[in-house]
Scaffold this active site. Sequence first.
Site, PDB file in Angstrom:
ATOM      1  N   LYS A 414       0.842  -1.201   0.000  1.00 50.33           N
ATOM      2  CA  LYS A 414       0.000   0.000   0.000  1.00 50.33           C
ATOM      3  C   LYS A 414       0.876   1.248   0.000  1.00 50.33           C
ATOM      4  CE  LYS A 414      -3.844   2.017   2.709  1.00 50.33           C
ATOM      5  NZ  LYS A 414      -4.712   1.788   3.897  1.00 50.33           N
ATOM      6  N   SER A 489      -9.547   2.279   2.442  1.00 45.78           N
ATOM      7  CA  SER A 489      -8.312   2.794   1.863  1.00 45.78           C
ATOM      8  C   SER A 489      -7.357   1.722   1.383  1.00 45.78           C
ATOM      9  CB  SER A 489      -7.603   3.701   2.874  1.00 45.78           C
ATOM     10  OG  SER A 489      -7.137   2.986   3.980  1.00 45.78           O
ATOM     11  N   SER A 513     -10.066  -0.381   7.266  1.00 46.36           N
ATOM     12  CA  SER A 513      -9.383  -0.493   5.978  1.00 46.36           C
ATOM     13  C   SER A 513      -8.570  -1.761   5.780  1.00 46.36           C
ATOM     14  CB  SER A 513      -8.501   0.735   5.738  1.00 46.36           C
ATOM     15  OG  SER A 513      -9.323   1.862   5.541  1.00 46.36           O
TER      16      SER A 513
END
Length: 962
Positions: A414, A489, A513
Amino acid sequence: MRRFIAFAGTACAAALVFAGQSSAFNYVSDSNGTWWGIQDFAPPRVDTGSIRATQVGAGQNPAYSTTINGFGGIKVSVPGAPRFNGELMRGFGLQFNGADAFKTTTAVELGGVEISRSVLIKKELPIGTASYGRWLDSFTNTTGAPLTIKVAFGGQSGYSASGANASALVNTSSGDTSITAADTWAEVATPLSGTTLVGGPQATVIGTPAPFGGAMTFTGNWLNDTFNEPFATGGHEGNFQAYVNTLTIPAGATKSVLHYVVLGNRVTAATSDAERLKVETTSASLVTAPDLTGLTAAQVCSIDNFAITADCSAAGTVARVPVPAKPAPVTTSGYDVVEKTIGQMRADMESGLTTSVAITQAYLDRIKVYDQGQFGFNAYEIVADDALEQARKADAARKAGKRSPVLGIPIAVKNLFDTYDMATTNGSLTFAGFRPKKDAFQVAKLREAGAVIIGKAALEEYATSGNYSNDPWGQVWNAFMPSKSALASSGGTATALGANLAAGGLGSQTGDSLYAPASGASLVTLRGTDGLESGSGIMPLSWLTDFGGVMTRSVPDLADMLNVVTGTDPADPTTAPADAERPADWRSTLDPDALKGKRIGYIPSTWEDPFGTTGTVEASKAALKYLTDAGATLVEMGTTVGDANTPPAPAVNPSGNTTQEGWMQYIDAHPELAEQGFDIKSAVDVSCSQKKVEYVRQDPSACAVAPAPRMTAEELTARRNYRLQYKANAKTWLDTAGADNQGVDAVVYPGLLSDISLNDGGGGKASFGRRDTPGAGPGIPTVVFPAGVNDNGQPINLQLLGRAWDDDKLVGMAYAYSLLADKAGKGHVAATTAPALKYVNETSGGVGGTVPATLSLTLGAPATFAPFAPGVDREYTASTDATIVSTAGDAALTVSDPGHLVNGPFSLPQPLQVGIAPNAWGAPVSNVKSTISFKQVIGRTDALRTGSYSKTLTFTLSTTNP
């Protein structure tokens, strides 16, 4: 590496400011005060042409004028069922003209049909007319035979079964609440709330009614199975209208469908009737006299759903829009990675069956075919340009005798984890191009173990949303349901795994998330105990509450990655107990009998969908069977048996701003931010950045707010102690749970509580029925694992919450569950939207040349306004142009914040308004012109100083696809 590169030019111009369209999402405001947020090609590039939401002003704070949460999209069904058949269409390259219209620059091809859209928002409205926008969708049959297709126009006009966010059908042109082919318009409205303003009424103008041959043929459910499931007029699904037309298109011909969306202003109980009448009257007038402003004769004559009188004898044909080339759906790797576990790939490499290079190439080929382009998932923001070199080094290390759980395994990270070799952006143009000097601790551990860091996964900007992953380089789409949100997210990481674009991944969670995107992609994840995994080198949202964690497709894969990334990090004091608390080998926790004799808490109130639906919850409840089949006993706990539903928080919540503290710690650890020109000195500089996506952009005045003070050493200690006490309270809550007060070993929760909504919504509105476990407050662990699908085929998950440092026990329980559930086909499920690629083994030679990378921007002569006249209300205009040369796959022209024209220390009271048209190109261009237009409003009471006004600005011609 796919990266953001830019060419910048600086100009100083007398009497004006050079400024272009913001490099962000676009709004159109009308004379009724409605701000239409249109999903065009500007960041986050949802590019559907639908209405994200409507507001009473631009940005994050103004109220929403209706309950729209993504409306005005199209779904298309063609014979032969090509990939993405029946899904929400996107990839139109919709270009905003800076005023009121959006046009397609890249047509979408589906099964031999080329699709284009044009959108017009009526800016200047006669008094008494409701706001409206127009959507014209054109379909060209490129095959050699007639085609009959179905087109659905619609979206989400609200959510939930009742309350302020809900909508319901209230009227049609027939005067009832049943939509049929005899209707010309249908209206929905939000429940009234006395004198409180609620969202205004909304109507869709459908077209000429039956028995007209082009009349609407079906009203479907926009949320699920649109072309077969009828529209539900009540409940949560009553918010999802789809108006379906059936078109038979001769070979080589074009037909179009025309729709209007009519909106009222916010209403109270006293004003609702009048506003609804205005919407209905405007809708009726558009049926009898459709607004065709700006359409060509060919477009008008192609309209199939309105009986329009026009002379079409010399209309010609609708102009076709180029369709971008698509990569061939093939791979040059002979190793099929689809649904392979980390363990299986490791075994295949160790046996000599395959190599890391072959595995990495397979993923790179899949990324090219499935993650990029018009129907791309957008899971990756950046793909490593040295991925194959990393793989070659891993193969060499294995040959030399190295072993590790992830040696040669491609991992997606990420893009809020630091990587020294790729930009770390936090999903925002605010940090575009930022290169940390070293890896985040967890990334460094993966590299040390020989993993291939294949790329940086896209995320919701700043990781602030629990509903969408609106990365400005491309909003992420769901791997299982490619019209829907990837959720929260970490959606990029989840989609990369769900679509088999990586073997494992790193995500993060503050609220939902990790668990939400994992649930939507049938994945396994662990929000561990505070300190199990280091937070060093992770861009923050809330200090201590954030948790960077692992996502995988199976529990053994989770164990393999936990063996690498968990442990004590000297730079992160929270991790001090980790080495002592974690198991020596996480695979030792994979016990088939881990659930035998366990008491699993069940809190009835946590199994209710706030939207009022039951399908997902019922499927999740049915999945509890595999807990009891594995030997566990469900124990009711919570208020129904005299317990609390959540562990009690400590009595005193310590002072201190954890958001500011998180950013100050990150800034202190990254002097390279300033060295690289990023003016980030506090959390305020992050939150008020004018480079954020526009609909979450704060007013520039937010920059004037003083940052919160740094937390003192005493406050830091108090916050840590607060969480330690909270953990102790949670242990007591678990130790004494149940009517018999005998306690439980863990508490089970559902992952999602409803179907997921489509990906073109927003406005801070929910995309699924959500209820987080109470784990974030105390920082106690939750393991999340697949539990099959709901009644609509959407993946679902279960969660187990436990005591601090019970992470290993929870992972064991998840493993025991998955053995039974997977065997019954009720555990992990595979996505079907990104099938295995055909293997090709080709060699070739050839001859060619090169073209150097070029981004050239030349500004025209400075434009000058006419002399400003004091004491007069007047609008001044001026223009110049820019000449563009670009060899990139795409390019965008932006400009620094224009601000106000200045005359020495004096500035004009009102800001300059500027437009650039066009401001984006989807292919290489040579010496094309963009018109830069300027508008300066001066009021009769505005003070003016004698002299010349000017300001220096920077233009940027940039690309994300060199």
